[in-house]
Design an enzyme around this catalytic site. Structure first.
Site, PDB file in Angstrom:
ATOM      1  N   LYS A   5     -14.719  32.530  56.170  1.00  0.00           N
ATOM      2  CA  LYS A   5     -13.801  32.308  55.083  1.00  0.00           C
ATOM      3  C   LYS A   5     -14.525  31.498  53.706  1.00  0.00           C
ATOM      4  CE  LYS A   5     -11.203  28.509  55.180  1.00  0.00           C
ATOM      5  NZ  LYS A   5     -11.275  27.631  53.753  1.00  0.00           N
ATOM      6  N   ASN A   6     -15.187  30.522  54.205  1.00  0.00           N
ATOM      7  CA  ASN A   6     -16.107  29.719  53.006  1.00  0.00           C
ATOM      8  C   ASN A   6     -17.323  30.493  52.601  1.00  0.00           C
ATOM      9  OD1 ASN A   6     -14.118  27.645  53.697  1.00  0.00           O
ATOM     10  ND2 ASN A   6     -15.679  26.248  54.674  1.00  0.00           N
ATOM     11  N   CYS A  57      -5.831  22.355  50.923  1.00  0.00           N
ATOM     12  CA  CYS A  57      -5.741  21.623  52.185  1.00  0.00           C
ATOM     13  C   CYS A  57      -4.926  20.164  51.841  1.00  0.00           C
ATOM     14  CB  CYS A  57      -6.652  21.575  53.153  1.00  0.00           C
ATOM     15  SG  CYS A  57      -7.067  22.878  53.865  1.00  0.00           S
ATOM     16  N   ARG A 109      -9.121  15.344  46.348  1.00  0.00           N
ATOM     17  CA  ARG A 109     -10.122  16.151  46.139  1.00  0.00           C
ATOM     18  C   ARG A 109     -10.515  16.593  44.735  1.00  0.00           C
ATOM     19  NH1 ARG A 109      -9.362  20.921  50.828  1.00  0.00           N
ATOM     20  NH2 ARG A 109     -11.646  21.218  50.531  1.00  0.00           N
ATOM     21  N   ASP A 127     -15.378  20.183  58.677  1.00  0.00           N
ATOM     22  CA  ASP A 127     -14.402  21.107  59.471  1.00  0.00           C
ATOM     23  C   ASP A 127     -14.084  21.124  60.888  1.00  0.00           C
ATOM     24  OD1 ASP A 127     -13.573  21.624  57.025  1.00  0.00           O
ATOM     25  OD2 ASP A 127     -14.779  23.642  56.790  1.00  0.00           O
ATOM     26  N   ARG A 174      -4.836  30.688  57.266  1.00  0.00           N
ATOM     27  CA  ARG A 174      -5.609  30.553  56.206  1.00  0.00           C
ATOM     28  C   ARG A 174      -7.170  30.531  56.814  1.00  0.00           C
ATOM     29  NH1 ARG A 174      -5.166  25.477  52.691  1.00  0.00           N
ATOM     30  NH2 ARG A 174      -6.590  26.566  51.818  1.00  0.00           N
TER      31      ARG A 174
HETATM   32  C1  UD1 Z   1     -15.868  23.083  51.185  1.00  0.00           C
HETATM   33  C2  UD1 Z   1     -15.182  23.873  52.155  1.00  0.00           C
HETATM   34  C3  UD1 Z   1     -14.054  22.935  53.209  1.00  0.00           C
HETATM   35  C4  UD1 Z   1     -15.464  21.897  54.120  1.00  0.00           C
HETATM   36  C5  UD1 Z   1     -16.049  21.169  52.682  1.00  0.00           C
HETATM   37  C6  UD1 Z   1     -17.161  20.047  52.992  1.00  0.00           C
HETATM   38  C7  UD1 Z   1     -14.731  25.893  51.201  1.00  0.00           C
HETATM   39  C8  UD1 Z   1     -13.637  27.072  50.567  1.00  0.00           C
HETATM   40  N1  UD1 Z   1     -14.304  24.826  51.755  1.00  0.00           N
HETATM   41  O1  UD1 Z   1     -14.586  22.479  50.419  1.00  0.00           O
HETATM   42  O2  UD1 Z   1     -13.806  23.662  54.289  1.00  0.00           O
HETATM   43  O3  UD1 Z   1     -14.470  20.824  54.399  1.00  0.00           O
HETATM   44  O4  UD1 Z   1     -16.698  22.000  51.812  1.00  0.00           O
HETATM   45  O5  UD1 Z   1     -17.747  20.775  54.037  1.00  0.00           O
HETATM   46  O6  UD1 Z   1     -15.929  26.434  51.038  1.00  0.00           O
HETATM   47  N2  UD1 Z   1     -15.662  15.776  45.636  1.00  0.00           N
HETATM   48  C9  UD1 Z   1     -15.902  15.114  44.609  1.00  0.00           C
HETATM   49  N3  UD1 Z   1     -15.837  15.353  43.329  1.00  0.00           N
HETATM   50  C10 UD1 Z   1     -15.950  16.904  43.182  1.00  0.00           C
HETATM   51  C11 UD1 Z   1     -15.888  17.934  44.260  1.00  0.00           C
HETATM   52  C12 UD1 Z   1     -15.992  17.165  45.434  1.00  0.00           C
HETATM   53  O7  UD1 Z   1     -15.533  13.762  44.664  1.00  0.00           O
HETATM   54  O8  UD1 Z   1     -16.024  17.334  42.075  1.00  0.00           O
HETATM   55  C13 UD1 Z   1     -15.766  15.267  46.794  1.00  0.00           C
HETATM   56  C14 UD1 Z   1     -14.221  15.709  47.774  1.00  0.00           C
HETATM   57  O9  UD1 Z   1     -13.050  14.954  47.253  1.00  0.00           O
HETATM   58  C15 UD1 Z   1     -14.655  15.584  49.000  1.00  0.00           C
HETATM   59  C16 UD1 Z   1     -16.272  15.758  49.439  1.00  0.00           C
HETATM   60  O10 UD1 Z   1     -16.741  15.721  47.852  1.00  0.00           O
HETATM   61  O11 UD1 Z   1     -14.514  14.377  49.511  1.00  0.00           O
HETATM   62  C17 UD1 Z   1     -16.577  17.029  49.708  1.00  0.00           C
HETATM   63  O12 UD1 Z   1     -16.168  18.041  48.946  1.00  0.00           O
HETATM   64  P1  UD1 Z   1     -16.648  19.608  48.773  1.00  0.00           P
HETATM   65  O13 UD1 Z   1     -18.126  19.482  49.277  1.00  0.00           O
HETATM   66  O14 UD1 Z   1     -16.909  19.754  47.163  1.00  0.00           O
HETATM   67  O15 UD1 Z   1     -15.726  20.385  49.501  1.00  0.00           O
HETATM   68  P2  UD1 Z   1     -15.004  21.847  49.084  1.00  0.00           P
HETATM   69  O16 UD1 Z   1     -15.958  22.832  48.073  1.00  0.00           O
HETATM   70  O17 UD1 Z   1     -13.777  21.515  48.534  1.00  0.00           O
END
Ligand code: UD1
Length: 420
Positions: free
Chosen positions: A23-24, A117, A122, A304, A397
């Site tokens: 998915k990711n 989620c 986030r 995850d 999902r």
């Molecule tokens: C992706 C995955 C999700 C996984 C996560 C971490 C997808 C679709 N989802 O989510 O399944 O759990 O990586 O491996 O690929 N953050 C900030 N600012 C930002 C972006 C992120 O502070 O601009 C923080 C988030 O709040 C969170 C952390 O960074 O606490 C990790 O987020 P991120 O690595 O961006 O995860 P996702 O891409 O949302």
């Protein structure tokens, strides 16, 4: 009747399972098809609600999307709108990833702030700060983000945190910016490499060296054919389900390196783990030993799999500790596992303390997000009696063919009721 999964626990899971596409990985790849007007054929695309949401999104933005096989999607045509529909973005955080390809291709994008989620705050600050460095003017109104750029400009970007989504967003922007962009402290998850390989297939020139990503942007985009990477998180979930039931499960068509953090932890807990070129087999040696687990960006232990491994540890010998550092609130499974008889508590410093028990007992539980749902399914399979898992929309999902996969391994599960 509300839809639920009924699990009759206590069966030992045994057998082999072919793991579907990730998915990711599929989600950013589908978003990246907005970068080209040429035909793209994506193979090994998993049949999941989130994937459907992203396909609907690119369709709304002008693409033609056609399923040409059970897991193959052909995406053609050009972008005709640069406004991402709010109802799709609110459904799933990853749909925010259309921002960079839209602004890169059309000079403008309007994208509402994302949902997704229920796992803590986030923010998207790293996405937006990086895009601004690449020359995108960002404004925000009630409707969300408005991004404008006549020309993106190459630059150096340092990410304060190796966010998966921000790294993907910025890669897709950087390939549109003429010249060399270097992203420092980028995410290193296998799905990032998959996106980089797909962008290369479309004609981009980029290289990854650990957390440093270098992009020579501004090339014309071609079409292409690409097979989505296998789902390491689904693989890990089935491995954990196998062990929790005292069984033996082999996950096939996966890269063992992508699940190394889990495999090594399981070995430490006394599980027999055999890695082959494209498969991993785990075999229970009785109750696992206790563990300390801390979630971190790749190659750390994946957040995850935090909830799924927690379920296993409720059945381990002795005291385990699981610390979540990636998300600030990802413990929807903890209260539900307690209902099933687990001795488990969570502190406000995001640490879960577990005293392993010999047995869990089935009851009614509610999935609050995808992976919390997976944790409850594992607990239900290992528990005594009947577990009813509500919140199937979350599981749909992230897990394709969950019921049939579990049945093929010998699990007794039935899905009843209607999606409301
Ligand atoms: C992706 C995955 C999700 C996984 C996560 C971490 C997808 C679709 N989802 O989510 O399944 O759990 O990586 O491996 O690929 N953050 C900030 N600012 C930002 C972006 C992120 O502070 O601009 C923080 C988030 O709040 C969170 C952390 O960074 O606490 C990790 O987020 P991120 O690595 O961006 O995860 P996702 O891409 O949302």
């Amino acid at each position: 009747m509300t839809e639920k999964l009924i699990i009759h626990g206590g069966e030992t899971l045994e057998g082999e399972l072919e793991i579907a596409g990730a998915k990711n990985s599929a989600l950013p790849l589908i978003a990246a098809t907005l970068l080209t007007d040429k035909e793209v054929l994506l193979e090994n695309v998993p049949g999941l609600d989130d994937v459907q949401t992203m396909l609907d999104m690119v369709r709304e933005l002008g693409k033609e999307v056609k399923n040409t096989g059970p897991n193959t999607v052909r995406i053609t045509g050009s972008v005709s709108s640069n406004q991402a529909p709010a109802e799709l973005v609110r459904k799933m955080r990853a749909s925010f990833l259309v921002l960079a390809p839209l602004v890169g291709r059309t000079g403008r994008a309007e994208v509402p702030l994302p949902g997704g989620c229920n796992i803590g705050t986030r923010p998207v600050n790293l996405h937006l700060e990086g895009l601004e460095k690449l020359g995108v003017e960002i404004t925000q109104d009630d409707g969300g983000i408005i991004a404008r750029a006549d020309n993106l400009r190459s630059t150096d970007i340092f990410l304060d945190y190796p966010s998966v989504g921000a790294t993907e967003q910025l890669l897709m922007a950087a390939v549109c910016a003429k010249g060399t962009t270097t992203i420092y402290n980028g995410a290193q998850e296998p799905e990032i490499r998959d996106l980089a390989l797909f962008l290369t297939e479309l004609g981009a020139d980029l290289s990854l060296k650990g957390s440093i990503l270098t992009v020579n942007g501004g090339n014309e985009f071609a079409g292409g054919k690409y097979e989505v990477l296998s789902d390491r998180i689904a693989a890990g979930t089935y491995m954990l389900a196998g062990i929790a039931t005292g069984g033996r499960v082999k996950v096939e068509s996966v890269d063992p390196a992508s699940i190394k953090p889990l495999s090594l932890k399981l070995r430490k807990a006394g599980v027999k783990v055999e890695e082959n070129e494209h498969s991993v087999q785990v075999e229970s040696q009785g109750r696992p030993d206790n563990l300390e687990v801390i979630t971190l960006p790749f190659p750390g232990f994946p957040t995850d799999l935090q909830a799924p491994i927690t379920s296993l540890l409720t059945l381990a010998k002795g005291k385990s500790v699981v610390k979540e550092t990636v998300f600030d609130s990802r413990f929807g499974h903890v209260a539900e596992l307690s209902k099933m008889g687990a001795d488990i508590s969570v502190t406000n410093s995001n640490t879960v303390f577990i005293e392993g028990k010999k047995k869990l007992r089935g009851t009614e539980v509610e999935a609050t997000d995808i992976r919390a749902g997976a944790a409850l399914v594992i607990a239900g399979l290992a528990g005594e009696g009947k577990t009813e898992v509500y919140g199937m929309n979350h599981l749909d999902r992230g897990y394709s063919d969950l019921q049939s996969h579990l049945e093929s391994l010998g699990g007794m599960v039935e899905r009843v009721g209607e999606n409301e």
